[in-house]
Design an enzyme around this catalytic site. Structure first.
Site, short mmCIF file in Angstrom:
data_model
loop_
_atom_site.label_atom_id
_atom_site.label_comp_id
_atom_site.label_asym_id
_atom_site.label_seq_id
_atom_site.Cartn_x
_atom_site.Cartn_y
_atom_site.Cartn_z
N ARG A 144 0.80 -1.22 0.00
CA ARG A 144 0.00 0.00 0.00
C ARG A 144 0.84 1.27 0.00
NH1 ARG A 144 -2.66 -3.85 3.18
NH2 ARG A 144 -4.48 -4.64 2.05
N THR A 188 2.05 -5.20 4.69
CA THR A 188 1.59 -4.66 3.40
C THR A 188 1.30 -3.16 3.45
OG1 THR A 188 -0.71 -5.22 3.95
CG2 THR A 188 0.56 -6.86 2.71
N GLY A 204 -1.30 -10.96 9.26
CA GLY A 204 -1.20 -12.37 9.62
C GLY A 204 -2.26 -12.83 10.59
N GLY A 205 -3.36 -12.09 10.69
CA GLY A 205 -4.41 -12.46 11.63
C GLY A 205 -5.00 -13.83 11.38
N GLU A 206 -4.98 -14.28 10.11
CA GLU A 206 -5.50 -15.61 9.79
C GLU A 206 -4.50 -16.72 10.11
OE1 GLU A 206 -8.07 -13.05 8.90
OE2 GLU A 206 -6.31 -12.86 7.62
N TRP A 254 -2.79 -3.57 9.42
CA TRP A 254 -2.35 -3.60 8.03
C TRP A 254 -2.84 -2.41 7.19
CZ3 TRP A 254 -6.66 -4.65 4.86
CH2 TRP A 254 -7.70 -5.40 5.41
N ASN A 272 -8.86 -8.50 13.09
CA ASN A 272 -9.63 -9.60 13.67
C ASN A 272 -8.88 -10.33 14.77
OD1 ASN A 272 -8.09 -10.61 11.15
ND2 ASN A 272 -8.52 -12.50 12.26
N ASP A 314 -14.89 -12.05 11.60
CA ASP A 314 -13.72 -11.63 10.81
C ASP A 314 -13.91 -10.22 10.26
OD1 ASP A 314 -11.17 -11.84 9.65
OD2 ASP A 314 -12.02 -12.47 7.73
N ASP A 316 -12.35 -7.21 10.37
CA ASP A 316 -11.15 -6.44 10.70
C ASP A 316 -11.51 -4.96 10.77
OD1 ASP A 316 -8.29 -8.10 9.63
OD2 ASP A 316 -10.27 -8.95 9.34
#
Length: 579
Positions: A144, A188, A204-206, A254, A272, A314, A316
């Site tokens: 970004r 990112t 990397g929340g997932e 992020w 999240n 989820d 975010d």
């Protein structure tokens, strides 16, 4: 194979391109310039620290915008091939704003290239390619943008690093690793620089990370502080996490934060909680799904506001609030933090005493997970029928992509109007199940579903304009396509955005929403438009590059309707101006 992410040696990225040319006359970026940028420049992601994403330039107006013509275009490729994330495939997306400093434009690509260009002609000054681990599997292949300070350019990378480059030559000056990418960390966002401190967060929340914001000295790269978004035992908020769930509780950061120079607070959005289903970690789970206000000098959390507790959809909430100083009729100033949350509600918060406190909130899209907000605190009450749980499939609206995702809104201070891209008429479902944490492996506790409703056949995407003083919607323009377009508003009364699956870039009348101009580009647009001035002429910049969540969202729609929507990826910087 290390889960989804394999460990291998680094490789150098070699791309064909023009020879690097040193920028002879580069304007150093100072604290004063970031706080009060010249009208001609766009020095950071949303132009100003308050996140308005608004240009004060007035040459392009609603009366002449139809005359816009292309001045130049420049391809950002070729790109480094990367292994595909097979669980949810997607193309790399261009999500960076074109940053312009006195005629020098900076752009990043999804594979961690940084390109410096002549903003007047599109000629390339230099190009930097960050070496990425060869078998790193990018879950969200995007970047970004950059941040500027002094004579340096800063960027983050898919292997969770912050890199400083010489703005004149593109030569690396320093780099720092924020976390181990093999454990699921990556980055990112564009960094945020305040008084020589370079701040960045991690994704990397997932993957069950423990999120944080970290600061580095802009000159040396030395780490200054690291503030975790998930408190450890004994820290404030730790009581909201049962057992050792805090260790892998998610809370990614992020999207670039906004900064209030008067209060000396940087506002960051926190994403999240992990795993997705809240029944696996009972409690409020601070500071997930929240905005936190950090002191840039030491990283201390001075304030926070949580949009929904025990996040289980989820949703975010990584986009920071837009900081607005609203002038009252009696000459007083109301200091606000306004945020359209992914959960489908708009929040008006007070920030006047350095603390975020609730004023008002209401839905801006259909939402059935909340029964309402507490009028004093803004804390939501939940509809149990739409609350995901273990062993039972539960539906809810909107889906995990929310009423808005990451694309930025824009605020026009002259009219008190905020413009935002939204998606509605889509719902999701989850069925929770126990899950064991393994470094670098998806840590979800549920699958992911998204289904368009019957009303989606009429429209899914939209642009909304809101009067922030009254918190009433002024107008809405609907698209049959989803809308993933960050917004640029201008003092000329024009709103610019892409975001739809027809690869159109549009200009709307800020007062009515009427379309004034459009052009079809070589790919879909999910990047923020920016505006700048060179040689006395106002320009509009936009980059094509469809992919990641816009592409994934569209694939769910196609799956539900039995259609196949082809959207070109693009990957070109376009610049427009009046003849």
């Amino acid at each position: 194979m290390h889960g989804l992410l394999r460990s291998v040696s680094l490789i150098a990225l070699v791309l064909a391109g023009p020879a690097a040319a040193e920028i002879a006359d580069y304007s150093p970026v100072t604290a004063e310039r970031l706080t009060q940028p010249e009208e001609r420049n766009w020095l950071q992601s949303r132009r100003t620290y308050d996140g308005h994403g608004h240009s004060p330039l007035t040459q392009i107006t609603k009366d002449n915008v139809a005359q816009l013509t292309q001045v130049w275009s420049h391809p950002t490729g070729p790109y480094r091939p990367a292994p595909e994330f097979t669980a949810l495939p997607a193309s790399g997306a261009h999500q960076a704003a074109a940053i312009v400093n006195d005629g020098v434009m900076f752009m990043t690509t999804h594979d961690n290239q940084v390109i410096a260009m002549d903003a007047k002609t599109g000629g390339e000054h230099w190009r930097y390619q960050h070496p990425i681990p060869e078998d790193l599997v990018p879950i969200h292949p995007a970047n970004r943008g950059v941040a500027l300070w002094d004579d340096k350019v800063f960027t983050t990378t898919q292997d969770a690093m912050v890199v400083a480059l010489d703005a004149k030559t593109g030569e690396p000056l320093w780099s720092q690793t924020m976390a181990d990418w093999m454990e699921g960390y990556y980055s990112t966002l564009a960094p945020l620089v305040v008084d020589g401190r370079v701040m960045a967060g991690v994704s990397g929340g997932e993957l069950g990370i423990r999120g944080f914001v970290q600061a580095f000295d802009a000159g040396t790269g030395n780490p200054l502080w690291k503030t975790y978004t998930i408190p450890a035992p004994g820290e404030p908020g730790s009581e909201t996490w049962p057992g050792d769930t805090w260790q892998n509780g998610g809370g990614p950061v992020w999207i670039t934060g906004n900064y209030d120079p008067e209060a000396k607070l940087a506002y960051w959005g926190v994403g999240n909680a992990a795993p997705w289903v809240g029944a696996l970690r009972p409690g409020d789970n601070l500071y997930t799904a929240s905005t936190i206000g950090l002191n840039p000098e030491n990283g201390a959390i001075a304030t926070h506001f949580q949009y929904h507790w025990n996040d289980t959809w989820d949703w975010d909430e990584v986009v920071p609030p837009t900081l607005i100083d609203l002038q009252g009729e009696n000459g007083d100033t109301q200091k606000l933090a306004v945020r359209f949350a992914r959960n489908g509600y708009i929040y008006k918060l007070d920030r006047s005493d350095g603390k975020l406190s609730f004023i008002e909130g209401k839905p801006y899209v259909y939402q059935n997970a909340f029964t309402g907000l507490n009028p004093e605190t803004g804390r939501p009450e939940y509809n149990q029928e739409n609350l995901p749980e273990l062993g039972k499939r539960v539906e809810f609206c909107p889906s995990a992509w929310g009423g808005r995702d990451w694309p930025a809104d824009s605020y026009d201070p002259a009219t008190g109007t905020l413009f935002i891209s939204v998606n509605e008429n889509h719902c999701g479902a989850m069925e929770g199940a126990p899950v064991e944490y393994e470094p670098g492996v998806l840590y979800l506790g549920s699958g992911l579903e998204m289904t368009p409703t019957e009303a989606a056949k009429e429209h899914i995407g939209a642009v909304q304009a809101w009067d922030i003083r009254t918190l009433e919607k002024k107008w809405q323009v609907n698209f049959k396509s989803p809308n993933w377009g960050p917004i640029l508003s201008t003092a000329g009364g024009v709103v610019f955005l892409g975001g739809t699956n027809d690869a159109m870039f549009r200009a709307l009348d800020a007062e009515t929403g009427a379309e004034l101009w459009s052009v079809k580009l070589d790919g879909g647009v999910v990047a923020p438009p920016t505006s700048f001035e060179v040689d006395g002429k106002q320009h509009i910049a936009i980059t094509t590059g469809w992919g990641v969540d816009a592409e994934r969202f569209q694939s769910f729609i196609d799956q539900a309707w039995g259609t196949k929507t082809e959207v070109s990826q693009g990957g070109t910087v376009y610049v427009f101006a009046l003849p």
